[in-house]
Enzyme design. Structure first.
Site, PDB file in Angstrom:
ATOM      1  N   ASP A  36      -5.074  -3.716  -7.845  1.00  0.00           N
ATOM      2  CA  ASP A  36      -6.214  -2.793  -7.805  1.00  0.00           C
ATOM      3  C   ASP A  36      -5.700  -1.503  -7.188  1.00  0.00           C
ATOM      4  OD1 ASP A  36      -8.582  -1.465  -7.668  1.00  0.00           O
ATOM      5  OD2 ASP A  36      -9.503  -2.767  -6.166  1.00  0.00           O
TER       6      ASP A  36
ATOM      7  N   GLU B 207       0.853  -1.197   0.000  1.00  0.00           N
ATOM      8  CA  GLU B 207       0.000   0.000   0.000  1.00  0.00           C
ATOM      9  C   GLU B 207       0.883   1.238   0.000  1.00  0.00           C
ATOM     10  OE1 GLU B 207      -2.335   2.721  -0.424  1.00  0.00           O
ATOM     11  OE2 GLU B 207      -3.364   0.775  -0.325  1.00  0.00           O
TER      12      GLU B 207
END
Length: 225
Positions: free
Chosen positions: A142, A92
């Site tokens: 994603d 992330e």
């Protein structure tokens, strides 16, 4: 109508900030005027996880890489499908996303980031794919609105031939690259095929009840070696 409340702002390296809103019991992550994700529409993010896991279900001790935590729907779908011997690396880029997961959205997160099978890496998923220790059975991407990009220009590097080549090298023989997109992109399909992947396109609904907008997931299988 219940008013929308601004909960927080997260800075994106190399891109405009993200904002987290709450309306009643629902959360929304917004970029400018674009709603990137919400708790009301999680069906395609869940499908990204389940479809990828289905493709590697027979593999012992699978190793997966998830690019983009988001609201954690994909991660939780993966953890529900894999066994105790699995390893799931989550990359992330935005620290604020993780702060929201551990803060205002902690009830939704349900401790998934603290699962012993999970390793959280704060950084670019592209850099993780280029690390010497790779050998993933599945890579799930994603990180943006799809191959066209939206959040930050550098995300596009994942979807160009060099980025796809990095993903292919990071996969074990016969592994799966699963890519989420808000819309079809025939040119991206062609790039996947040119890179050497066997490609399947799956259309899924945004909501888990089968309603809402239609999103696309590419399931690209790497060669057996």
């Amino acid at each position: 109508m219940t008013p929308r409340e601004l909960v927080g702002v997260a800075e994106v390296p190399g891109g405009p900030p993200l904002r987290l809103f709450r309306r009643g019991g629902d959360f929304m992550i917004v970029l400018d005027r674009n709603e990137l994700m919400s708790t009301r529409m999680s069906g395609s993010e869940v499908a990204l996880g389940t479809l990828a896991c289905d493709r590697i279900a027979s593999r012992p001790a699978p190793r997966l890489l998830i690019g983009g935590y988001g609201m954690g729907f994909t991660l939780r779908a993966v953890l529900a499908r894999v066994g105790a011997d699995a390893e799931v690396v989550v990359a992330e880029l935005v620290p604020g996303i993780v702060e929201w997961a551990r803060g205002p959205m902690a009830a939704l997160t349900a401790g998934c980031l603290d699962d012993p099978r999970v390793t959280l890496v704060m950084g670019d998923v592209g850099a993780v794919m280029r690390e010497p220790r790779q050998g993933f059975d599945a890579i799930l991407l994603d990180v943006d609105n799809g191959p066209d990009g939206l959040t930050r220009e550098a995300n596009g590097d994942l979807y160009v031939p060099s980025g796809l080549a990095d993903a292919k090298r990071a996969l074990r023989p016969g592994g799966t690259l699963a890519v989420w997109s808000a819309a079809p992109d025939p040119s991206f399909t062609r790039r996947l095929i040119k890179t050497g992947f066997e490609v399947e396109e799956v259309r899924v609904r945004a909501r888990e009840n089968g309603k809402g907008a239609t999103h696309l997931i590419w399931l690209a299988r790497s060669p057996n070696g």
